[in-house]
Scaffold this motif. Structure first.
Motif, PDB file in Angstrom:
ATOM      1  N   VAL A 279      22.196  26.604 -67.602  1.00  0.00           N
ATOM      2  CA  VAL A 279      23.074  25.775 -66.785  1.00  0.00           C
ATOM      3  C   VAL A 279      24.432  25.703 -67.497  1.00  0.00           C
ATOM      4  O   VAL A 279      24.530  26.005 -68.682  1.00  0.00           O
ATOM      5  N   PRO A 280      25.496  25.294 -66.779  1.00  0.00           N
ATOM      6  CA  PRO A 280      26.764  25.066 -67.469  1.00  0.00           C
ATOM      7  C   PRO A 280      26.641  23.903 -68.442  1.00  0.00           C
ATOM      8  O   PRO A 280      25.759  23.042 -68.289  1.00  0.00           O
ATOM      9  N   PHE A 281      27.507  23.875 -69.451  1.00  0.00           N
ATOM     10  CA  PHE A 281      27.449  22.808 -70.452  1.00  0.00           C
ATOM     11  C   PHE A 281      27.907  21.505 -69.819  1.00  0.00           C
ATOM     12  O   PHE A 281      28.853  21.486 -69.018  1.00  0.00           O
ATOM     13  N   PRO A 282      27.248  20.375 -70.130  1.00  0.00           N
ATOM     14  CA  PRO A 282      27.602  19.101 -69.487  1.00  0.00           C
ATOM     15  C   PRO A 282      29.082  18.770 -69.614  1.00  0.00           C
ATOM     16  O   PRO A 282      29.715  19.015 -70.641  1.00  0.00           O
ATOM     17  N   GLY A 283      29.646  18.222 -68.556  1.00  0.00           N
ATOM     18  CA  GLY A 283      31.065  17.910 -68.513  1.00  0.00           C
ATOM     19  C   GLY A 283      31.410  16.632 -69.246  1.00  0.00           C
ATOM     20  O   GLY A 283      30.581  15.735 -69.416  1.00  0.00           O
ATOM     21  N   VAL A 284      32.662  16.547 -69.680  1.00  0.00           N
ATOM     22  CA  VAL A 284      33.182  15.339 -70.331  1.00  0.00           C
ATOM     23  C   VAL A 284      33.365  14.257 -69.272  1.00  0.00           C
ATOM     24  O   VAL A 284      33.981  14.489 -68.226  1.00  0.00           O
ATOM     25  N   GLY A 285      32.837  13.062 -69.524  1.00  0.00           N
ATOM     26  CA  GLY A 285      32.943  11.979 -68.547  1.00  0.00           C
ATOM     27  C   GLY A 285      32.330  12.388 -67.229  1.00  0.00           C
ATOM     28  O   GLY A 285      31.179  12.837 -67.179  1.00  0.00           O
ATOM     29  N   ASP A 286      33.103  12.272 -66.159  1.00  0.00           N
ATOM     30  CA  ASP A 286      32.617  12.643 -64.837  1.00  0.00           C
ATOM     31  C   ASP A 286      33.066  14.041 -64.410  1.00  0.00           C
ATOM     32  O   ASP A 286      32.875  14.425 -63.253  1.00  0.00           O
ATOM     33  N   ASN A 287      33.668  14.791 -65.327  1.00  0.00           N
ATOM     34  CA  ASN A 287      34.104  16.139 -64.991  1.00  0.00           C
ATOM     35  C   ASN A 287      32.906  17.050 -64.748  1.00  0.00           C
ATOM     36  O   ASN A 287      31.818  16.845 -65.306  1.00  0.00           O
ATOM     37  N   ALA A 288      33.118  18.069 -63.917  1.00  0.00           N
ATOM     38  CA  ALA A 288      32.047  19.020 -63.625  1.00  0.00           C
ATOM     39  C   ALA A 288      31.681  19.801 -64.886  1.00  0.00           C
ATOM     40  O   ALA A 288      32.532  20.051 -65.747  1.00  0.00           O
TER      41      ALA A 288
END
Length: 404
Positions: A279-288
């Motif tokens: 999966v993509p790496f988790p986003g900062v805050g609410d960013n994708a």
């Protein structure tokens, strides 16, 4: 770094190949490669080349990534480098060309099969010094599907989910994240993915123009998240070298690990039964969430080679459809617009992951090439709390080079 004073190619490639001389006697080209875990897969491609070009043999030497740069630097300085050698696209390749170590390949090869981004990346100051024959990569977040199934969890998509999951896994005796962090490379990739989630391609272009800065509050938040991730890594992460960390990850000693599309072959070599997803790496805050993409080492021809024509014949064949189909089916993502993976679930997942948000890697670009090395030098201090996220961001911003 440097101190010296296919089934068939496209029509134009065929014409180019036809203009190269036939080889009446055997020619052996030496080639250094920095992925020992790919050995069998890379050799299979070279065997196919030799079958179609019986006058040329490729003598491949595999050198572990941690030793590759030192070995190559020494060999270049001593005039003992191989006929073909790989370097990262960007500043190192340009330096090798300008120092006289590499042959200028401009106009000597047909590059029309390259996708737009790789085609752009190999041209520097109007010259082509090397070409991407062993693919490109995207970096995202690998996870063990069986571990997540046992825990009843799904991969995290943002900062809050990741940190909450980290705490839950540790409470259940599971190491959340395996990171080989001794040389700072993997943590630097993590930071790039976090900045990618904030910037996206448009914001990254703004940063390269000086219109955004790593010290902007939303990018300092990326450094802050990276510091928090340190609590989720395996014990001793800061002294864990890449090879050891990769083995720990492949053997399921942690639930997740940052990694590139080219790493999967190595995981399988270590553990044929490994059951991974991407999966993509988790986003900062609410960013994708996001990924980053770059080229595997691009291959240069030693300017001192006695077999330039054979080297060009080899590189042209490697850019063709036969070789690139083998690359994408067995190793990593191809740079060719003419091929697609056939039944490779992991590469399909990387393609899907990159659609969430993707950015080019720092080191391939002149404005941010120095940022890459500064990040490597400072991630350990960030994890240890010896520098603040604000100080980390300021060091990186100081390394940005904006063209006048």
């Amino acid at each position: 770094m440097f101190k010296k004073s296919t089934t068939a190619l496209m029509a134009s490639a065929i014409a180019l190949s036809a203009a190269l001389p036939a080889f009446a006697q055997d020619v052996t080209l030496t080639m250094w490669h920095n992925h020992p875990e790919w050995k069998d897969r890379a050799q299979a491609i070279l065997d196919a080349f030799e079958a179609e070009n019986p006058g040329i043999k490729i003598d491949l030497e595999e050198i572990a990534g941690t030793n590759y740069s030192a070995r190559l630097n020494t060999a270049l300085a001593a005039g003992e480098a191989p006929d073909l050698f790989g370097l990262p696209a960007g500043n190192e390749t340009l330096a090798a060309g300008n120092a006289g170590y590499a042959m200028d390949l401009t106009g000597k090869l047909d590059l029309s099969s390259l996708r737009a981004t790789p085609g752009e990346a190999v041209v520097q100051d109007g010259k082509t010094w090397g070409v991407p024959i062993l693919g490109a990569y995207s970096v995202g977040l690998y996870y063990h599907r069986n571990i997540f199934a046992d825990l009843g969890m799904t991969p995290p998509t943002n900062q809050a989910e990741f940190l909450e999951m980290c705490a839950e896994m540790k409470a259940q005796g599971v190491t959340p994240l395996i990171v080989p962090a001794s040389d700072g490379i993997v943590p630097s990739f993590m930071y790039m993915m976090l900045t990618a989630s904030v910037l996206g391609t448009e914001g990254f272009a703004e940063l390269r123009r000086g219109e955004r800065k790593f010290t902007d509050p939303d990018l300092v938040a990326a450094a802050d998240f990276l510091q928090d991730i340190g609590e989720c890594m395996q014990p001793g992460a800061l002294s864990t070298p890449y090879v050891e960390g990769k083995a720990l990850a492949a053997l399921g000693q942690g639930a997740m690990m940052p990694g590139g599309s080219a790493d999967y072959a190595g995981y399988q070599e270590i553990n044929p039964a490994v059951d991974l997803g991407v999966v993509p790496f988790p986003g900062v805050g609410d960013n994708a969430p996001a990924t980053v993409t770059g080229l595997e080492y691009i291959y240069l021809v030693n300017s001192d080679t006695e077999h330039a024509d054979a080297a060009l014949t080899f590189l042209q064949w490697m850019l063709g459809d036969t070789a690139q189909q083998m690359v994408v089916d067995s190793i990593t993502m191809s740079t060719s617009k003419n091929v697609a993976p056939e039944g490779n679930r992991i590469l399909d997942e990387f393609v899907q992951a990159s659609r969430s948000g993707d950015m080019r890697v720092f080191y391939e670009l002149p404005e941010t090439g120095n940022v890459w090395s500064v990040a490597q030098q400072n991630t350990a201090a960030l994890f240890l709390g010896e520098i603040s996220p604000e100080d980390f961001a300021a060091k990186l911003q100081d390394a940005v080079v904006i063209a006048e």
